[in-house]
Scaffold this motif. Structure first.
Motif, short mmCIF file in Angstrom:
data_model
loop_
_atom_site.label_atom_id
_atom_site.label_comp_id
_atom_site.label_asym_id
_atom_site.label_seq_id
_atom_site.Cartn_x
_atom_site.Cartn_y
_atom_site.Cartn_z
N ARG A 106 -9.42 0.50 1.07
CA ARG A 106 -8.42 -0.31 1.79
C ARG A 106 -8.62 -0.20 3.29
O ARG A 106 -8.50 -1.19 4.02
CB ARG A 106 -7.01 0.14 1.42
CG ARG A 106 -6.58 -0.34 0.06
CD ARG A 106 -5.16 0.02 -0.19
NE ARG A 106 -5.14 1.19 -1.05
CZ ARG A 106 -4.13 2.02 -1.17
NH1 ARG A 106 -3.04 1.84 -0.48
NH2 ARG A 106 -4.20 3.04 -1.98
N GLU A 107 -8.93 1.00 3.76
CA GLU A 107 -9.14 1.20 5.20
C GLU A 107 -10.38 0.43 5.68
O GLU A 107 -10.35 -0.22 6.73
CB GLU A 107 -9.29 2.68 5.50
CG GLU A 107 -9.37 2.99 6.97
CD GLU A 107 -9.40 4.49 7.25
OE1 GLU A 107 -9.83 4.84 8.35
OE2 GLU A 107 -9.01 5.26 6.37
N GLU B 79 -9.57 -3.23 5.86
CA GLU B 79 -8.75 -3.54 7.03
C GLU B 79 -9.61 -3.61 8.30
O GLU B 79 -9.41 -4.50 9.14
CB GLU B 79 -7.66 -2.47 7.19
CG GLU B 79 -6.65 -2.79 8.25
CD GLU B 79 -5.52 -1.79 8.29
OE1 GLU B 79 -4.89 -1.69 9.36
OE2 GLU B 79 -5.27 -1.11 7.28
N LEU B 80 -10.59 -2.72 8.42
CA LEU B 80 -11.49 -2.75 9.57
C LEU B 80 -12.32 -4.04 9.57
O LEU B 80 -12.52 -4.66 10.63
CB LEU B 80 -12.41 -1.53 9.56
CG LEU B 80 -11.75 -0.20 9.91
CD1 LEU B 80 -12.74 0.94 9.69
CD2 LEU B 80 -11.25 -0.21 11.33
N TYR C 243 0.82 -1.22 0.00
CA TYR C 243 0.00 0.00 0.00
C TYR C 243 0.84 1.26 0.00
O TYR C 243 0.57 2.21 -0.73
CB TYR C 243 -0.91 0.04 1.23
CG TYR C 243 -1.88 -1.10 1.36
CD1 TYR C 243 -2.50 -1.66 0.26
CD2 TYR C 243 -2.19 -1.61 2.60
CE1 TYR C 243 -3.40 -2.69 0.38
CE2 TYR C 243 -3.09 -2.64 2.75
CZ TYR C 243 -3.69 -3.18 1.63
OH TYR C 243 -4.58 -4.20 1.77
N PRO D 95 -7.54 4.33 -1.22
CA PRO D 95 -7.20 4.28 0.21
C PRO D 95 -8.41 4.13 1.13
O PRO D 95 -8.35 3.41 2.13
CB PRO D 95 -6.48 5.61 0.46
CG PRO D 95 -5.91 5.98 -0.86
CD PRO D 95 -6.89 5.47 -1.88
N ALA D 96 -9.53 4.75 0.80
CA ALA D 96 -10.71 4.63 1.65
C ALA D 96 -11.23 3.19 1.67
O ALA D 96 -11.60 2.67 2.73
CB ALA D 96 -11.81 5.57 1.17
#
Length: 140
Positions: free
Chosen positions: A110-111, A114-115, A49, A107-108
């Motif tokens: 990916r975040e 991850e959560l 990333y 990126p949003a």
């Protein structure tokens, strides 16, 4: 973990190898060396990333490609495996238009992923603890 980068410079190819280190910027930041709009390919390994974010923020606007790990089958059958050889093979696949690519999520996204992964791990941990408590109570 090493990150393999390859940049197209018109008819010729440059292969660059770099490692994530504190304060080290990776990517083709010199337009005279890598061309005006270089194409960059990197392996989809753990922690890719940060390299994609740095490359996409670069002012020379490189085209970033993420190689799909299951689609690059030639790597596992080689006798000699090195980062330099992997970079050359990725560059050749990109040059020939045969590079199997993975989708680079914003990126949003990916975040959020991850959560969700973290929540799934916590739920599995909770379920395991409940099962252990039931097993102990069943013995009584």
């Amino acid at each position: 973990m090493p990150c393999i980068l390859s940049a197209i410079t018109g008819p010729s190819w440059q292969t660059r190898w770099s490692t994530r280190q504190a304060g080290y910027t990776v990517g083709p930041t010199d337009p005279t060396r890598a061309g005006e709009h270089p194409e960059v390919v990197l392996e989809s390994t753990y922690g890719w990333y940060w390299a994609v974010d740095v490359l996409q923020a670069d002012p020379c606007e490189p085209g970033v490609h993420l190689a799909h790990p299951l689609g690059v089958k030639g790597f596992e059958y080689r006798r000699v495996k090195s980062d330099l050889r992997d970079a050359a093979d990725l560059a050749d696949l990109l040059r020939m238009g045969r590079l199997p690519e993975s989708w680079i999520a914003p990126p949003a996204t990916r975040e959020l992923r991850e959560l969700v992964r973290h929540r799934a791990k916590l739920v599995a941990l909770r379920s395991g603890c409940k099962a252990q408590v039931h097993a102990v109570l069943a013995k009584c």
